[in-house]
Design a protein around this motif. Structure first.
Motif, short mmCIF file in Angstrom:
data_model
loop_
_atom_site.label_atom_id
_atom_site.label_comp_id
_atom_site.label_asym_id
_atom_site.label_seq_id
_atom_site.Cartn_x
_atom_site.Cartn_y
_atom_site.Cartn_z
N LEU A 239 -7.79 16.11 19.24
CA LEU A 239 -8.37 15.50 18.25
C LEU A 239 -8.46 15.33 17.27
N VAL A 240 -8.94 15.95 16.47
CA VAL A 240 -8.47 16.67 15.18
C VAL A 240 -7.25 15.86 14.91
N ALA A 241 -6.60 16.47 15.44
CA ALA A 241 -4.86 16.42 15.12
C ALA A 241 -5.02 15.14 15.00
N ARG A 242 -5.07 14.32 16.35
CA ARG A 242 -5.35 12.83 15.95
C ARG A 242 -5.51 12.27 15.62
N MET A 243 -6.82 12.81 14.69
CA MET A 243 -6.90 12.18 13.33
C MET A 243 -6.69 11.73 12.19
N LEU A 421 1.05 11.73 8.45
CA LEU A 421 1.13 12.33 9.72
C LEU A 421 2.05 13.89 9.94
N VAL A 422 2.41 14.32 9.25
CA VAL A 422 2.40 16.02 8.94
C VAL A 422 1.97 17.10 9.19
N SER A 423 0.74 16.74 8.66
CA SER A 423 -0.57 17.63 9.03
C SER A 423 -0.82 17.30 10.91
N GLY A 424 -1.10 15.91 11.05
CA GLY A 424 -1.55 15.68 12.79
C GLY A 424 -0.38 16.46 12.73
N LEU A 425 1.11 16.91 13.00
CA LEU A 425 1.63 17.30 14.25
C LEU A 425 1.59 18.43 13.63
#
Length: 438
Positions: A239-243, A421-425
């Motif tokens: 959920l944090v990554a998707r955020m 996008l990069v931090s989420g991936l």
């Protein structure tokens, strides 16, 4: 599946390819001010959705009867979209932005109630296929609305003719922005008509508590769900990554058309044709992924899609009116005509990459969550899912608005979305190493 078919034209036609660019270019004094106003509207909508999405998820679990909530929100959305007809050129940003915010709220909260039904209706092994097929149908519905709109209604203001060389259908005046303004009522009619099968044929969740009683317990349920997350690290990290990656993705969808309009001076007709290409790629991407979803899990699909989106974004922000790759590769100007310049053709290619990836990224995310929650808790977690998809969305659009205001460069504004996008991936890949539940 037909819910996605009904809902998608709002996102395709209104927020991305038709009304959004019209809002930016014709409602105010200049395109830069328009981009800032559009980004602020998206930011406010994201804040409102972030506040109400978890409460909607709690209602879905506690009160049941999800279709009544979807119906109420449909009334709000249809009314708001109909009011966009009155957004004449030069009329200012306030009222069109107000109705865009209201329609976006209704559309996104409806998704919470719809997605909460997914684990109850679909077996776990079919979740990824059904989610991708539904998303693909949504893009197909968006394209079916967009194509005749662009070919028959949107005209070049300089010539008064459509791309087919005819006068616009219904005598729509391009100087008055009537085609773009009509996109609101048309999207409202489409949504109203194709939402009906959901009410007639989809099994609803049984009603349990009264709405008032369920709403009063909503905050308590949300708190309990958040406490449970500490014992479910896989879900928490997802959920944090998707955020983060949804911030970048939503920013790309909301601002991409406006960015192209500002960079190349594209009209509604050219933006719409770009949207058609992007949607065709999205349909292919979703349906192709649905066919192979039994071979790889939704986690792998999410990671691959994000890598493609990051690549496309880097290429996009490196492109100017007459060069690509940050000016290292000059692009020749073409003769007069649609997408005649080399940089415009390159941008069309970037659109294909984005289209192939952003549908599967969202469909696989929905399937990933549905696979890891129980049916009796799906509403609460899909409420959190919508919350994390929107909770910091004001950061992405807000960052775009601030950077463009500061630098005057739409390219720099779009580059700010890469951070999300990069931090989420990165966080998503690390989160896959967490145990599913302790």
């Amino acid at each position: 599946m037909l819910f996605d078919w009904a809902a998608q034209p709002f996102f395709t036609v209104i927020t991305t390819f038709v009304f959004g660019p019209y809002f930016v270019s014709q409602l105010g004094s200049d395109p830069v001010s328009g981009q800032v106003a559009w980004a602020h509207a998206a930011t406010l909508a994201g804040i409102v959705i972030a506040i109400f999405a978890p409460l909607a998820g709690g209602l879905a679990d506690a009160a049941g009867g999800n279709k009544r909530f979807i119906g109420t929100l449909a009334v709000i959305q249809v009314f708001s979209l109909s009011m966009l007809w009155f957004a004449v050129p030069g009329s200012g940003y306030f009222w069109p932005a107000f109705f865009i915010i209201l329609a976006t709220f209704a559309a996104e909260i409806s998704v919470v109630f719809n997605d909460a039904m997914l684990p109850r209706l679909v077996k776990a092994e079919a979740l990824s296929r059904i989610s991708n097929d539904a998303w693909g149908l949504g893009y197909l519905g968006g394209m079916i609305v967009l194509i005749p709109f662009i070919l028959l209604m949107a005209a070049n203001p300089a010539t008064g003719l459509t791309v087919l060389g005819h006068t616009p259908l219904f005598g729509l005046d391009p100087a008055e922005g009537e085609a773009a303004r009509l996109s609101g009522p048309l999207s409202a009619i489409w949504y109203l008509v194709f939402l009906l099968p959901l009410f007639f044929f989809t099994p609803d969740t049984p009603r349990t508590k009264a709405v008032g009683q369920a709403a009063r317990g909503g905050l308590s349920d949300l708190k309990q769900t958040l406490l449970v997350l500490k014992d479910r690290p896989l879900l928490l990290r997802f959920l944090v990554a998707r955020m983060l990656y949804m911030d970048g993705l939503n920013g790309l969808l909301v601002l991409g058309g406006a960015f192209a309009a500002a960079t190349f001076g594209w009209s509604t007709m050219e933006i719409g044709l770009f949207g058609i290409v992007l949607n065709i790629a999205a349909i292919i991407g979703c349906f192709a992924v649905a066919r192979v979803s039994h071979l790889v899990g939704p986690g792998v699909l999410i990671a691959c899609a994000l890598v493609m989106l990051i690549l496309a974004m880097v290429l996009m922000v490196s492109t100017g009116p007459d060069a690509i790759l940050f000016g290292l590769v000059p692009m020749a100007s073409g003769k007069a005509g649609l997408f005649a310049d080399g940089a415009e053709k390159a941008s069309m290619f970037y659109g294909v990459i984005i289209g192939l990836a952003f549908g599967p990224a969202q469909a696989a995310s929905r399937a990933f969550l549905a696979k890891h929650v129980q049916s009796d808790e799906s509403g609460r977690f899909f409420g959190l899912y919508a919350l994390t998809g929107r909770m910091t969305s004001f950061l992405a659009t807000g960052a775009f608005a601030l950077v463009v205001s500061w630098t005057g460069s739409p390219n720099m504004g779009m580059a700010s979305l890469l951070i999300f996008l990069v931090s989420g991936l990165f966080l998503f890949l690390r989160g896959l190493k967490a145990p599913e539940q302790t």
